[in-house]
Write a protein that holds these residues in place. Structure first.
Motif: not given
Ligand code: NAD
Ligand code: DAU
Length: 336
Positions: A75-82, A2-4, A30-35, A19-21
């Protein structure tokens, strides 16, 4: 797995989610975004119904909220773009830039530490090295010399992330990519702004003499690099990610005019960006050697695809260029 993913509704984050999906059937996101103005769920319409995808609206700089989210989602891992990602906006209004890019990264690192996340992939930028004198190319040991509030906030976040590795053994990796371009790019940045203005026969504002150099990287190449580092990178390491293509801005704009069939008379010299970095140049030998990643998209092919995307998605462009964008455009360009 599970990626956050943070900032997954933005330009690069949404390309990464798609890409990942598509390519990792064992991954859930799980996509965390403030929009913010830059976050757009239309970018994710193609995956919105996937049972392996969910969206959470929230602010990475809200510490208690982030901690609760990690407790709930595990989550197992975090990929932090925000991030607040635009240099010109960071010059006009540095406050949200520092808050999101530095303090927001801190909130995520703290939650990752407390909840024992197995990998934290921090997405950063070649701008942390500042302007690089010819004939050097920056490797990962090159000194950090950021010029703008944006790049300084990213450099601070990089160092904080690496300190979590040294101090708490959090398995952090950092990627530093060059200038991305491609579909869904918000039309405040050079390439999408010039394409959308050219298509509307509006002036193309060139800062200063236009001879600043940037290294261009197609967005999907960047996303594959982030995935390669997530899967094969070594904790505690930094990886540069470049497109191996250095071009002066005026040359990029000329190619856009050629690709859109518009005249060079649309180019208009305007006042320069304060603190404008002259040249970015990095070497990506380390990521190539350690993960086998390489950029695949030739620039002219990527540019042709991108121009076509903007021709085909005029509704998307019209929507993102309404409202807030007009105020920003006025503020940034009226006085130049
Ligand atoms: P973007 O501006 O298109 O998207 C940023 C996303 O982050 C948006 O969806 C926005 O809503 C979200 N966001 C902003 N503040 C937030 C907050 N406080 N909490 C939660 N979400 C928030 O940015 P991008 O161009 O896709 O860049 C993504 C990352 O890649 C950034 O970290 C940037 O520094 C880095 N990067 C970008 C480039 C480039 O050329 N665009 C190159 C190298 C590195
Ligand atoms: O290098 C990676 C960075 O690339 C990322 O970290 C940033 O998030 C991303 O925004 C980008 O930063 P730049 O400042 O290099 O990109 P931008 O598209 O804003 O500008 C590219 C060049 O074009 C730069 O020299 C400034 C110039 N420019 C830009 C705009 C928006 C113009 O001449 N006119 C313009 O209107």
């Amino acid at each position: 797995m599970k990626l956050l993913v943070t900032g997954g509704a933005g330009f690069i984050g949404s390309a990464f989610v798609r890409l990942v999906l598509a390519e990792r059937p064992d991954c859930r996101i799980v996509n965390l975004d403030k929009l913010t103005y830059a976050g757009n769920l239309e970018n994710l319409a193609s995956v919105a119904d996937s049972p392996r995808y969910s969206f959470v609206k929230g602010d990475i700089a809200d510490g208690p909220f982030v901690m609760d989210l990690f407790a709930a989602e595990k989550p197992d891992a975090v990929v932090h773009f925000a991030a607040e990602s635009h240099v010109d906006r960071s010059i006009l209004s540095p406050d949200p830039v520092v808050r999101t890019n530095f303090y927001g990264t801190f909130c995520l690192l703290e939650a990752a530490r407390v909840h024992g996340v197995a990998r934290f992939q921090h997405v950063s930028t070649d701008e942390v090295y500042g302007s690089i004198e010819e004939p050097h190319d920056a490797d990962e040991q090159y000194p950090l010399k950021p010029s703008s509030p944006y790049s300084a906030s990213k450099a601070g976040a990089d160092l904080l992330a690496l300190s979590y590795r040294t101090t708490y053994k959090l398995p952090v990796t950092v990627t530093r990519a060059s200038n991305n371009y491609g579909p869904y790019h918000f039309p405040e940045k050079l390439i999408p702004l010039m394409i959308s203005n050219a298509l509307e026969d509006k002036p193309l504002p060139i800062y200063g003499d236009g001879r600043q150099i940037r290294d261009w990287l197609y967005v999907d190449d960047h996303c594959r690099a982030v995935l390669a580092v997530l899967e094969k990178g070594r904790p505690g390491e930094v990886y540069n990610v470049g497109g191996s293509l250095a071009l002066e801005n005026v040359e990029v704009v000329r190619r856009i005019l050629a690709a859109t069939g518009k005249p060079e008379s649309l180019m208009k010299t305007v006042a320069d960006r304060p603190g404008h970095d002259r040249r970015y140049a990095i070497t990506s030998e380390k990521i190539e050697r350690e993960t086998g990643w390489q950029p695949c998209m030739p620039f002219d092919d990527g540019l042709a695809l991108t121009v076509q995307w903007y021709r085909d998605n005029t509704d998307w462009v019209r929507r993102v260029k309404s409202g807030e964008y007009r105020d920003y455009y006025e503020k940034n360009y009226a006085q130049r």
